[in-house]
Design a protein around this motif. Sequence first.
Motif, PDB file in Angstrom:
ATOM      1  N   GLY A 152       0.798  -1.217   0.000  1.00 47.19           N
ATOM      2  CA  GLY A 152       0.000   0.000   0.000  1.00 47.19           C
ATOM      3  C   GLY A 152       0.830   1.266   0.000  1.00 47.19           C
ATOM      4  O   GLY A 152       0.282   2.371  -0.076  1.00 47.19           O
ATOM      5  N   GLY A 153       2.147   1.105   0.117  1.00 51.81           N
ATOM      6  CA  GLY A 153       3.025   2.274   0.081  1.00 51.81           C
ATOM      7  C   GLY A 153       3.704   2.601   1.385  1.00 51.81           C
ATOM      8  O   GLY A 153       4.603   3.454   1.435  1.00 51.81           O
ATOM      9  N   ASN A 154       3.303   1.946   2.468  1.00 54.87           N
ATOM     10  CA  ASN A 154       3.920   2.205   3.768  1.00 54.87           C
ATOM     11  C   ASN A 154       5.001   1.153   4.017  1.00 54.87           C
ATOM     12  O   ASN A 154       4.710  -0.008   4.305  1.00 54.87           O
ATOM     13  CB  ASN A 154       2.873   2.150   4.882  1.00 54.87           C
ATOM     14  CG  ASN A 154       3.459   2.486   6.249  1.00 54.87           C
ATOM     15  OD1 ASN A 154       4.645   2.802   6.371  1.00 54.87           O
ATOM     16  ND2 ASN A 154       2.638   2.438   7.277  1.00 54.87           N
ATOM     17  N   GLU A 155       6.254   1.563   3.898  1.00 60.31           N
ATOM     18  CA  GLU A 155       7.364   0.625   4.049  1.00 60.31           C
ATOM     19  C   GLU A 155       7.982   0.659   5.448  1.00 60.31           C
ATOM     20  O   GLU A 155       9.006   0.029   5.697  1.00 60.31           O
ATOM     21  CB  GLU A 155       8.425   0.916   2.984  1.00 60.31           C
ATOM     22  CG  GLU A 155       7.868   0.728   1.575  1.00 60.31           C
ATOM     23  CD  GLU A 155       8.900   0.906   0.495  1.00 60.31           C
ATOM     24  OE1 GLU A 155      10.066   1.165   0.822  1.00 60.31           O
ATOM     25  OE2 GLU A 155       8.529   0.797  -0.688  1.00 60.31           O
ATOM     26  N   LYS A 156       7.328   1.370   6.371  1.00 59.91           N
ATOM     27  CA  LYS A 156       7.833   1.464   7.742  1.00 59.91           C
ATOM     28  C   LYS A 156       7.220   0.349   8.595  1.00 59.91           C
ATOM     29  O   LYS A 156       6.332   0.567   9.415  1.00 59.91           O
ATOM     30  CB  LYS A 156       7.495   2.834   8.342  1.00 59.91           C
ATOM     31  CG  LYS A 156       8.090   4.002   7.569  1.00 59.91           C
ATOM     32  CD  LYS A 156       7.652   5.323   8.172  1.00 59.91           C
ATOM     33  CE  LYS A 156       8.216   6.497   7.383  1.00 59.91           C
ATOM     34  NZ  LYS A 156       7.758   7.795   7.951  1.00 59.91           N
ATOM     35  N   VAL A 157       7.705  -0.861   8.371  1.00 58.10           N
ATOM     36  CA  VAL A 157       7.145  -2.030   9.049  1.00 58.10           C
ATOM     37  C   VAL A 157       8.191  -2.660   9.954  1.00 58.10           C
ATOM     38  O   VAL A 157       9.359  -2.798   9.578  1.00 58.10           O
ATOM     39  CB  VAL A 157       6.629  -3.068   8.030  1.00 58.10           C
ATOM     40  CG1 VAL A 157       6.084  -4.297   8.749  1.00 58.10           C
ATOM     41  CG2 VAL A 157       5.551  -2.455   7.143  1.00 58.10           C
TER      42      VAL A 157
END
Length: 333
Positions: free
Chosen positions: A226-231
């Motif tokens: 979804g575009g959020n790579e802060k995992v």
Amino acid sequence: MIAVLKPNTTIEQRSHLIDWLKGQNVDVHISEGKEYTVLGLVGNTSNIDVELLQSLSIVSSVKIISEPFKKANRKFHPENTVINVGDVKIGDGSCVMIAGPSSVESEEQIIDIAKKVKAAGAKILRGSAFKQSGSPYEFQGLKADGIDMLIEAKKETGLPIISEIMSINDLAVFENVDIIQVGARNMQNTELLKELGRIRKPVLIKRGLANNLKELLMSAEHVMAGGNEKVILCERGIRTFETYTKNTLDLSAVPVLHELSHLPVIVDPSRSTGYSKYVEPMSLAAAACGADGLMIEVHEDPMNALSDGASSIDPEHFARISDKIRMIREVIK
């Protein structure tokens, strides 16, 4: 599929190649390392001529990623991902201490614990406002009021805060929460994960009670797609036939996940063992095997905690563990 570019590739050459690849109807993710630039191709790559791509003068190598998780894959992003939460870095080689009560019980309680765990070395304050209890008769959390209390504790101490989300409908309540936690039971709640992929805030995903590492990485992939790579990935123990602990802490997950993925990996020794007496040895073991952080339940009076008192340690014990963790990390550097 990934294409590794040669070190002498110019920005103009790279841009020309990316434009061509996008013309083949694939998304291109750029990962710049110390020596090489890696272009990760996501989507239907069947139309791309691998031999043609390999023959280009600026391309060092082309590799096919067989695993279903692409963006979370270390092949896709060789360098470790470092997530910034205020002044705190997760994934930079340090072991970040995340501490606080299992549940926020009052403003006075959370502020007092926040001050004590900060003094003992904690960099991030944890506390659940929405509780997913096994019984409908157990404490369910203070909900939005609990989030407000966490925010007050952050104002008092400067500690970033992390709390667990239960429903997409509560997302607005987490606007001022620094890290949103997805609990073990929601690890495969794909609609929630997709929604968290639309925000630009760090998301910590706990491994499910009966899920393997591939499934955990696929949960991360839902957010990253979804575009959020802060995992951030979290090992919190899995359900086995063993009954002397609440769960079985799978510490082998730490090096395996580091091998498979570039995402930070933290360990929760409180939820995994279920008993405070095991928190210290498992914390030390997690630090020794390279965990990027620890999430520990700390309560001033565990015997009277509204939830998870059996797995909680007091602030003094947390301080002793923090000291030992620092020594272990110095040794394994």
